[in-house]
Design a protein around this motif. Structure first.
Motif, short mmCIF file in Angstrom:
data_model
loop_
_atom_site.label_atom_id
_atom_site.label_comp_id
_atom_site.label_asym_id
_atom_site.label_seq_id
_atom_site.Cartn_x
_atom_site.Cartn_y
_atom_site.Cartn_z
N PRO A 13 0.70 -1.26 0.02
CA PRO A 13 -0.02 0.11 -0.10
C PRO A 13 0.82 1.32 0.04
N THR A 14 2.08 1.42 0.91
CA THR A 14 2.54 2.38 0.69
C THR A 14 3.40 2.88 -0.49
N GLY A 15 4.21 1.59 -1.14
CA GLY A 15 4.77 2.10 -2.14
C GLY A 15 4.10 2.37 -3.37
N ILE A 32 9.54 -1.64 -7.99
CA ILE A 32 10.17 -2.99 -7.78
C ILE A 32 9.29 -3.77 -6.90
N GLU A 33 8.75 -4.87 -7.55
CA GLU A 33 7.84 -5.50 -6.41
C GLU A 33 8.45 -7.23 -6.62
N LYS A 34 8.77 -7.77 -5.70
CA LYS A 34 9.25 -9.11 -5.88
C LYS A 34 7.89 -10.09 -6.06
N PRO A 42 -4.80 -11.34 5.58
CA PRO A 42 -5.59 -10.30 6.48
C PRO A 42 -4.44 -9.07 7.04
N ARG A 43 -4.76 -7.99 6.81
CA ARG A 43 -4.20 -6.98 7.32
C ARG A 43 -4.99 -5.69 7.55
N ALA A 44 -4.33 -4.58 6.95
CA ALA A 44 -5.30 -3.27 7.32
C ALA A 44 -6.68 -3.49 6.85
N VAL A 45 -7.72 -3.09 7.77
CA VAL A 45 -9.29 -3.11 7.63
C VAL A 45 -9.73 -1.57 7.75
N THR A 46 -8.80 -0.76 8.33
CA THR A 46 -9.36 0.73 8.61
C THR A 46 -8.85 1.67 7.76
N ILE A 47 -9.42 2.80 7.18
CA ILE A 47 -8.80 3.88 6.37
C ILE A 47 -9.39 5.13 7.30
N GLU A 130 13.24 -8.80 -7.34
CA GLU A 130 13.84 -8.65 -6.19
C GLU A 130 14.93 -7.68 -5.96
N PHE A 131 14.58 -6.45 -5.33
CA PHE A 131 15.72 -5.57 -4.78
C PHE A 131 16.81 -6.68 -4.19
N LYS A 132 18.29 -6.55 -4.42
CA LYS A 132 19.06 -7.03 -3.70
C LYS A 132 20.34 -6.57 -3.29
N GLY A 286 6.58 3.61 5.33
CA GLY A 286 5.69 2.68 5.61
C GLY A 286 6.15 1.62 6.68
N ASP A 287 5.84 0.39 6.80
CA ASP A 287 6.36 -0.84 7.77
C ASP A 287 7.83 -0.82 7.81
N ALA A 288 8.57 -0.42 6.75
CA ALA A 288 10.05 -0.45 6.58
C ALA A 288 10.69 0.55 7.81
N MET A 296 -4.94 0.57 16.85
CA MET A 296 -5.47 1.96 16.56
C MET A 296 -5.92 2.03 15.12
N GLY A 297 -5.69 0.84 14.31
CA GLY A 297 -5.97 0.78 12.71
C GLY A 297 -5.25 1.91 12.00
N GLU A 298 -3.77 2.08 12.65
CA GLU A 298 -3.11 3.38 12.00
C GLU A 298 -1.80 3.08 11.65
N GLY A 299 -1.59 1.73 11.16
CA GLY A 299 -0.27 1.37 10.59
C GLY A 299 -0.11 2.00 9.25
N MET A 300 -0.97 1.36 8.11
CA MET A 300 -0.83 1.78 6.78
C MET A 300 -1.21 3.34 6.87
N MET A 301 -2.04 3.98 7.89
CA MET A 301 -2.23 5.43 7.58
C MET A 301 -0.84 5.98 7.78
N SER A 302 -0.15 5.58 8.65
CA SER A 302 1.32 6.03 8.92
C SER A 302 2.31 6.09 7.57
C1 LIG Z 1 -3.59 -7.86 11.54
C2 LIG Z 1 -3.08 -6.49 10.93
C3 LIG Z 1 -4.22 -5.66 11.10
C4 LIG Z 1 -4.09 -4.43 10.49
N1 LIG Z 1 -4.79 -3.37 10.51
C5 LIG Z 1 -4.59 -2.06 9.92
C6 LIG Z 1 -5.54 -1.16 9.90
O1 LIG Z 1 -6.70 -1.30 10.13
N2 LIG Z 1 -5.40 0.06 9.37
C7 LIG Z 1 -4.17 0.28 8.85
O2 LIG Z 1 -3.90 1.45 8.70
N3 LIG Z 1 -2.91 -0.55 9.21
C8 LIG Z 1 -3.13 -1.74 9.61
N4 LIG Z 1 -2.33 -2.73 9.65
C9 LIG Z 1 -0.93 -2.54 9.17
C10 LIG Z 1 -0.89 -2.30 7.66
O3 LIG Z 1 -1.22 -3.59 7.41
C11 LIG Z 1 0.65 -2.11 7.33
O4 LIG Z 1 1.07 -1.07 7.80
C12 LIG Z 1 0.64 -2.20 5.89
O5 LIG Z 1 0.32 -3.03 5.31
C13 LIG Z 1 2.28 -1.76 5.38
O6 LIG Z 1 2.26 -1.37 4.15
P1 LIG Z 1 3.65 -1.37 3.46
O7 LIG Z 1 3.36 -0.97 2.04
O8 LIG Z 1 4.51 -0.15 4.17
O9 LIG Z 1 4.41 -2.75 3.62
P2 LIG Z 1 3.81 -4.11 2.81
O10 LIG Z 1 2.42 -4.25 2.89
O11 LIG Z 1 4.60 -5.31 3.82
O12 LIG Z 1 4.52 -3.95 1.73
C14 LIG Z 1 5.93 -4.34 1.32
C15 LIG Z 1 6.03 -4.61 -0.04
O13 LIG Z 1 7.55 -4.87 -0.39
C16 LIG Z 1 7.67 -6.01 -1.24
N5 LIG Z 1 9.00 -6.34 -0.91
C17 LIG Z 1 9.54 -6.81 0.14
N6 LIG Z 1 10.98 -7.09 0.00
C18 LIG Z 1 11.37 -6.71 -1.17
C19 LIG Z 1 12.39 -6.66 -2.21
N7 LIG Z 1 13.71 -7.14 -1.69
N8 LIG Z 1 12.21 -6.61 -3.33
C20 LIG Z 1 11.10 -6.18 -4.13
N9 LIG Z 1 10.01 -6.05 -3.35
C21 LIG Z 1 10.05 -6.45 -1.95
C22 LIG Z 1 6.83 -7.21 -0.48
O14 LIG Z 1 6.45 -8.16 -1.41
C23 LIG Z 1 5.55 -6.20 -0.36
O15 LIG Z 1 4.50 -6.17 -1.54
C24 LIG Z 1 -2.44 -4.09 10.12
C25 LIG Z 1 -1.38 -4.94 10.13
C26 LIG Z 1 -1.81 -6.29 10.44
C27 LIG Z 1 -0.81 -7.37 10.79
#
Ligand SMILES: Cc1cc2nc3c(=O)[nH]c(=O)nc-3n(C[C@H](O)[C@H](O)[C@H](O)COP(=O)(O)OP(=O)(O)OC[C@H]3O[C@@H](n4cnc5c(N)ncnc54)[C@H](O)[C@@H]3O)c2cc1C
Length: 504
Positions: A13-15, A32-34, A42-47, A130-132, A286-288, A296-302
């Motif tokens: 979602p972030t990228g 670039i996506e692997k 199951p992950r994010a559910v709230t926006i 895949e990024f290396k 993002g999660d990185a 708080m349903g805020e991970g993806m929002m951050s």
């Molecule tokens: C159970 C659960 C419930 C959640 N509920 C909520 C919610 O309600 N609201 C909310 O805002 N957030 C929620 N979150 C958090 C949210 O899901 C994450 O913060 C969000 O998915 C992170 O997105 P991202 O794009 O940063 O990372 P990711 O979704 O992890 O995406 C990273 C991407 O990078 C790719 N990648 C990794 N390494 C490489 C590489 N070397 N080369 C190429 N590609 C690569 C992966 O394949 C992946 O597609 C929840 C999380 C969990 C676990």
């Protein structure tokens, strides 16, 4: 051509939203996506309201709107589902962003539609790559990517690299950026079900403070529902993926014949933040960069906030050939805000534990209760790219400027962020004039002037509270207020400060 303005590693979602935002500014982007397909667990559910507003900027708000339901609220309960402590009621509310405070969406639907939008955009997308490795240099980053299908290594160069490659980010490791553990690490099993019958489970998130097993219930976008159950340290995680065991856990709410389990996974809920979000010309988002437990349903929002904060700064730097000073403010603004989200998300988990451990919820210490719903709001930005380098209450700098909306029969029929443009905007109630020099500078920057119509101000209570006679706001492309005129600061002084800060 293997050179890009920006390379984004990871199209979660972030990228993905970052790529779309950068593309909207005309920046040449490679994503670039692997994986071949979007993530299906199951992950994010709230926006949130701000998440919706950011997705408006990226042209994907309709995707969320078509796949979401407004959240009614959230509360804590005891094991018998009786309310304890403070909750929040959200039904019928519209925030200054012009959206309901929180909505529930179905991520597999939205992720697929966003990927389709990306495929049809000018962003170059390489799936199954895949990024290396990377070599950072002052003017150019060089990265190595493995084509997973052909098993072939390719090199690319870019001015800016963004690592949005999730929690175990290789970009972060290659940049040697440490993480700070904020000490909430617990295993939970997350289960999504599809209801077979009519919904009877309400519209509120429930944090069930049961000492036997902490549980979260989420009334996801129909026909889906989610439960999250804590796994105790001595328990076997695998056992929790067994359908009959899951059915026992859900039995309090629904009988097995009333639903179908569609996804289940064990997650370790973390509270972690990277020490830096930037090194040379490489950025983390993002999660990185940060991981919060989902209470708080805020991970993806951050992650969305990272995206909107950095994308205009990169675009402005490239287009105006600025030095990198503006980009320094990305981590200055984003680290404290993300830290708040991570800490407070973990706080909700800690409060659940405290409620579960006591017979009398009134005995839970106030400092813990303050971590719960209803006791905090997301903070404004505190320092960074603002008048004088700091947020300032009198000027409202560091706050989000409201989105003008149009109502019909008390319902929003039009959201009008587009009248603010995708660049800086000077907003006022009444006409003003500027010195030639400052006007020329603003034109060069693409800054728009907006004299807000009286009827918009009258109709929008949020706008009304901001639009005082004679005050002019300078609003950034991400809708945060850079500063405003006050009795001490004239419009020319406001713009002179912008000039110094942007270094144009
Ligand atoms: C159970 C659960 C419930 C959640 N509920 C909520 C919610 O309600 N609201 C909310 O805002 N957030 C929620 N979150 C958090 C949210 O899901 C994450 O913060 C969000 O998915 C992170 O997105 P991202 O794009 O940063 O990372 P990711 O979704 O992890 O995406 C990273 C991407 O990078 C790719 N990648 C990794 N390494 C490489 C590489 N070397 N080369 C190429 N590609 C690569 C992966 O394949 C992946 O597609 C929840 C999380 C969990 C676990």
């Amino acid at each position: 051509m293997n050179h890009f303005d920006v390379i984004i590693v990871g199209l979660g979602p972030t990228g993905s939203i970052t790529a779309l935002l950068l593309e909207s500014y005309g920046i040449k982007v490679l994503g670039i996506e692997k994986e071949k397909e979007v993530y299906n667990l199951p992950r994010a559910v709230t926006i949130s309201d701000q998440g919706f507003r950011i997705s408006q900027l990226a042209g994907i708000d309709h995707i969320y709107q078509e796949n979401s339901t407004v959240l009614g609220g959230a509360r804590f309960t005891d094991k018998n589902l009786n309310t304890i402590g403070n909750g929040i009621d959200l039904q019928g509310l519209i925030s200054q962003n012009g959206w309901p405070p929180s909505s529930l969406f179905h991520q597999p639907y939205t992720d697929h539609a966003i990927r389709e939008k990306l495929d049809n955009s000018a962003v170059e997308v390489l799936l199954e790559h895949e990024f290396k490795d990377l070599i950072c240099a002052d003017k150019e980053n060089r990265i190595k990517v493995l084509n997973l299908k052909e098993e072939e290594e390719i090199e690319f160069t870019c001015r800016y690299l963004i690592g949005s490659d999730g929690g175990s980010s290789l970009v972060r490791r290659k940049l040697d950026i440490e993480q700070i553990d904020l000490n909430y690490n617990r295993d939970w099993v997350v289960v999504d079900v599809e209801l077979r019958n009519e919904n009877t489970l309400g519209d509120q998130v429930l944090q069930v403070c049961d000492s036997e097993r902490l549980t979260t219930f989420v009334p996801s976008h129909l026909p889906f529902r989610r439960w999250e159950f804590i796994i105790h340290e001595h328990e076997d995680k695998e056992m929790f993926l067994d359908e009959s065991n899951i059915q026992k856990l859900i039995y309090k709410w629904l009988k097995p014949e009333e639903y179908k389990i569609i996804r289940k996974a064990v997650y370790q809920f973390h509270s972690i933040i990277a020490k830096n979000f930037k090194k040379d010309n490489c950025f983390l988002m993002g999660d990185a960069a940060h991981q919060a437990p989902p209470f708080m349903g805020e991970g993806m929002m951050s992650g969305y906030r990272d995206a909107v904060n950095l994308s205009w700064k990169i675009a402005c730097t490239i287009k105006n050939e600025l030095n990198e000073k503006l980009l320094e403010t990305y981590e200055e603004e984003r680290i404290p805000h993300s830290k708040f989200v991570v800490k407070n998300s973990a706080g909700i988990g800690e409060l659940m534990e405290a409620y579960a451990e006591t017979e009398d919820p009134n005995k839970v210490p106030q400092d813990l209760v303050n971590k719960g719903y209803g006791s905090f709001i997301l903070p404004n930005l505190s320092s960074g790219f603002f008048f004088g380098g700091k947020a300032n209450e009198t000027m409202h700098s560091g706050e989000i400027f409201p989105q003008p909306v149009e109502y019909l029969n008390k319902k929003i029929v039009k959201r009008m962020d587009h009248i603010l443009g995708d660049n800086f905007t000077l907003i006022s109630k009444s006409k003003f004039s500027l010195s030639k020099d400052n006007q020329k500078f603003l034109d060069l920057l693409g800054c728009k002037t907006l004299i807000l119509k009286k009827e918009y101000i009258e109709e929008n209570s949020w706008l009304k509270s901001f639009m005082k006679e004679g005050t002019t706001y300078l609003v950034r492309p991400d809708r945060y207020i850079f500063g405003s005129t006050t009795s001490d600061v004239s419009l020319e002084e406001l713009i002179n400060d912008l000039k110094i800060r942007i270094n144009l």
